[in-house]
Design a protein around this motif. Structure first.
Motif, PDB file in Angstrom:
ATOM      1  N   UNK A  96      31.345  94.533  37.825  1.00 15.16           N
ATOM      2  CA  UNK A  96      32.911  94.012  37.270  1.00 15.16           C
ATOM      3  C   UNK A  96      32.993  94.495  36.770  1.00 15.16           C
ATOM      4  N   UNK A  97      34.756  94.595  36.113  1.00 17.36           N
ATOM      5  CA  UNK A  97      34.856  95.617  34.720  1.00 17.36           C
ATOM      6  C   UNK A  97      34.991  94.623  33.475  1.00 17.36           C
ATOM      7  N   UNK A  98      33.992  95.943  32.386  1.00 11.46           N
ATOM      8  CA  UNK A  98      33.897  95.262  32.040  1.00 11.46           C
ATOM      9  C   UNK A  98      34.465  94.673  30.804  1.00 11.46           C
ATOM     10  N   UNK A  99      33.982  93.547  30.282  1.00  4.58           N
ATOM     11  CA  UNK A  99      35.438  92.971  29.168  1.00  4.58           C
ATOM     12  C   UNK A  99      34.846  92.804  27.617  1.00  4.58           C
ATOM     13  N   UNK A 100      36.005  92.486  26.937  1.00  2.86           N
ATOM     14  CA  UNK A 100      35.562  92.639  25.267  1.00  2.86           C
ATOM     15  C   UNK A 100      35.948  91.873  24.572  1.00  2.86           C
ATOM     16  N   UNK A 101      34.764  91.370  23.818  1.00  2.57           N
ATOM     17  CA  UNK A 101      35.336  90.606  22.300  1.00  2.57           C
ATOM     18  C   UNK A 101      35.252  91.225  21.397  1.00  2.57           C
ATOM     19  N   UNK A 102      36.348  91.314  20.602  1.00  2.00           N
ATOM     20  CA  UNK A 102      36.598  91.758  19.420  1.00  2.00           C
ATOM     21  C   UNK A 102      36.732  90.375  18.074  1.00  2.00           C
ATOM     22  N   UNK A 103      35.250  90.212  18.048  1.00  2.00           N
ATOM     23  CA  UNK A 103      35.044  89.054  16.442  1.00  2.00           C
ATOM     24  C   UNK A 103      35.996  88.899  15.347  1.00  2.00           C
ATOM     25  N   UNK A 104      36.421  90.963  15.347  1.00  2.99           N
ATOM     26  CA  UNK A 104      37.741  90.191  13.596  1.00  2.99           C
ATOM     27  C   UNK A 104      38.898  89.799  14.173  1.00  2.99           C
ATOM     28  N   UNK A 105      39.274  89.765  15.860  1.00  2.00           N
ATOM     29  CA  UNK A 105      41.004  89.047  15.687  1.00  2.00           C
ATOM     30  C   UNK A 105      40.294  87.369  16.616  1.00  2.00           C
ATOM     31  N   UNK A 106      39.468  87.114  16.276  1.00  2.00           N
ATOM     32  CA  UNK A 106      39.022  85.468  16.099  1.00  2.00           C
ATOM     33  C   UNK A 106      39.372  84.889  14.482  1.00  2.00           C
ATOM     34  N   UNK A 107      40.525  83.498  14.959  1.00  2.00           N
ATOM     35  CA  UNK A 107      40.609  82.927  14.287  1.00  2.00           C
ATOM     36  C   UNK A 107      39.907  82.004  13.743  1.00  2.00           C
ATOM     37  N   UNK A 108      37.982  81.943  13.894  1.00  2.00           N
ATOM     38  CA  UNK A 108      37.847  80.930  13.652  1.00  2.00           C
ATOM     39  C   UNK A 108      35.898  81.862  13.892  1.00  2.00           C
ATOM     40  N   UNK A 109      34.918  80.838  13.267  1.00  2.00           N
ATOM     41  CA  UNK A 109      33.568  81.778  13.072  1.00  2.00           C
ATOM     42  C   UNK A 109      33.417  82.670  11.979  1.00  2.00           C
ATOM     43  N   UNK A 110      32.071  83.431  12.314  1.00  2.00           N
ATOM     44  CA  UNK A 110      31.958  83.864  11.131  1.00  2.00           C
ATOM     45  C   UNK A 110      32.604  85.341  10.996  1.00  2.00           C
ATOM     46  N   UNK A 111      32.660  86.150  10.394  1.00  2.00           N
ATOM     47  CA  UNK A 111      33.311  87.301  10.446  1.00  2.00           C
ATOM     48  C   UNK A 111      32.370  88.189   9.831  1.00  2.00           C
ATOM     49  N   UNK A 112      31.300  87.973   9.414  1.00  2.00           N
ATOM     50  CA  UNK A 112      30.116  88.805   8.850  1.00  2.00           C
ATOM     51  C   UNK A 112      29.453  88.670   9.303  1.00  2.00           C
ATOM     52  N   UNK A 113      29.695  89.707  10.190  1.00  2.00           N
ATOM     53  CA  UNK A 113      28.280  90.329  11.297  1.00  2.00           C
ATOM     54  C   UNK A 113      28.562  91.914  11.091  1.00  2.00           C
ATOM     55  N   UNK A 114      27.469  91.993  12.088  1.00  2.00           N
ATOM     56  CA  UNK A 114      26.921  93.618  11.535  1.00  2.00           C
ATOM     57  C   UNK A 114      27.708  94.807  13.141  1.00  2.00           C
ATOM     58  N   UNK A 115      28.161  93.613  13.660  1.00  3.17           N
ATOM     59  CA  UNK A 115      29.143  94.679  14.049  1.00  3.17           C
ATOM     60  C   UNK A 115      30.039  94.054  14.851  1.00  3.17           C
ATOM     61  N   UNK A 116      31.630  94.656  15.568  1.00  9.67           N
ATOM     62  CA  UNK A 116      32.532  94.115  15.799  1.00  9.67           C
ATOM     63  C   UNK A 116      32.911  92.975  17.375  1.00  9.67           C
ATOM     64  N   UNK A 117      32.517  94.319  18.017  1.00 13.74           N
ATOM     65  CA  UNK A 117      32.949  94.446  19.574  1.00 13.74           C
ATOM     66  C   UNK A 117      31.408  93.956  20.236  1.00 13.74           C
ATOM     67  N   UNK A 118      31.717  93.161  21.262  1.00 13.04           N
ATOM     68  CA  UNK A 118      31.044  92.474  22.396  1.00 13.04           C
ATOM     69  C   UNK A 118      31.389  93.324  24.160  1.00 13.04           C
ATOM     70  N   UNK A 119      30.691  94.037  24.198  1.00 18.14           N
ATOM     71  CA  UNK A 119      31.207  95.095  25.303  1.00 18.14           C
ATOM     72  C   UNK A 119      30.034  94.377  26.839  1.00 18.14           C
ATOM     73  N   UNK A 120      30.570  93.029  28.062  1.00 21.35           N
ATOM     74  CA  UNK A 120      29.786  92.890  28.335  1.00 21.35           C
ATOM     75  C   UNK A 120      30.543  92.897  30.659  1.00 21.35           C
ATOM     76  N   UNK A 121      29.125  93.243  30.872  1.00 20.38           N
ATOM     77  CA  UNK A 121      29.661  92.972  32.135  1.00 20.38           C
ATOM     78  C   UNK A 121      28.909  92.260  33.363  1.00 20.38           C
ATOM     79  N   UNK A 122      28.926  92.320  34.290  1.00 18.93           N
ATOM     80  CA  UNK A 122      28.448  91.260  35.118  1.00 18.93           C
ATOM     81  C   UNK A 122      28.215  92.127  36.509  1.00 18.93           C
TER      82      UNK A 122
END
Length: 230
Positions: A96-122
């Motif tokens: 499957x094509x990779x999907x991207x999650x941009x943690x900084x684009x979220x309006x909720x949650x903890x933005x104090x993370x060591x990384x910004x992106x999560x790229x996943x595929x199946x």
């Protein structure tokens, strides 16, 4: 004249006898028409699954998006090579094509993370090579040694040849229902009559148990109503 009276009397007598016979037959039919027995017939089989769909999820995290794409593609390549080494073909593997999650684009949650992106595929395997997949699942720790982060690993087993088994199992279920009905009739001092109603039969396919989902339990139950005769 006397002969005519004798003939008329004889005809009346015959008519009365016939009428009595028909009345008796009607009473017997009426008495027997509600005599019936409803029984269930069961047939069961245990069979090995002949199709499996295996989904393998992987992901990478970081801040450099182009590098993450390279990393997820590398992990995908390693998984495909692993699958092919275990006897699976290219046309049985779907990425499957990779999907991207941009943690900084979220309006909720903890933005104090060591990384910004999560790229996943199946990666999905759909095949009839059940034994090869079972072996690969057992050896998937090899991917961890290669640095592949396996997030999910789910296998669903099926028995795709079920339609070919249906006529045979239905015939067995009907035969078992008839045996039960015959036993009931014998115990009731009656004879088994014709089938009055019959259900199509309810088929079920389940795992034999939670530890062996690659072994399926087939089950069919049919309901049949027979008439009973003296």
């Amino acid at each position: 004249m006397k002969e005519n009276r004798l003939i008329a009397a004889a005809l009346i007598a015959v008519g009365i006898i016939c009428l009595g016979w028909f009345v008796k037959a009607g009473i017997d039919d009426f008495a027997n028409k509600d005599r019936k027995v409803t029984v269930k017939g069961l047939a069961e089989r245990e069979v090995p699954a002949d199709k499996v769909t295996w989904s393998i999820g992987t992901k990478v995290t970081g801040n450099d998006l182009p590098m993450l794409y390279e990393s997820i593609n590398l992990q995908t390549t390693k998984i495909k090579q692993f699958l092919k080494r275990n006897g699976l073909d290219e046309n049985e593997i779907t990425v499957n094509p990779p999907s991207i999650s941009d943690l900084e684009a979220r309006e909720w949650g903890d933005n104090n993370k060591n990384f910004r992106y999560i790229v996943s595929t199946t990666i999905t395997v759909a095949t009839k090579k059940v034994e090869e997949v079972k072996k690969a699942i057992f050896e998937q720790a090899e991917l961890l040694k290669q640095g592949v982060a396996i997030e999910t690993s789910n296998a669903e087993y099926e028995y795709a040849s079920f339609q070919q088994m249906k006529p045979e199992m239905m015939a067995e279920a009907i035969k078992n229902a008839q045996k039960t009905a015959e036993q009931f009739a014998e115990a009731s001092n009656a004879r088994l009559g014709e089938i009055q109603t019959a259900g199509q039969g309810q088929f079920e396919i389940d795992d034999r148990d939670q530890n062996t989902p690659y072994i399926k339990k087939l089950r069919v139950v049919t309901t049949i109503t027979y008439s009973l005769k003296d």
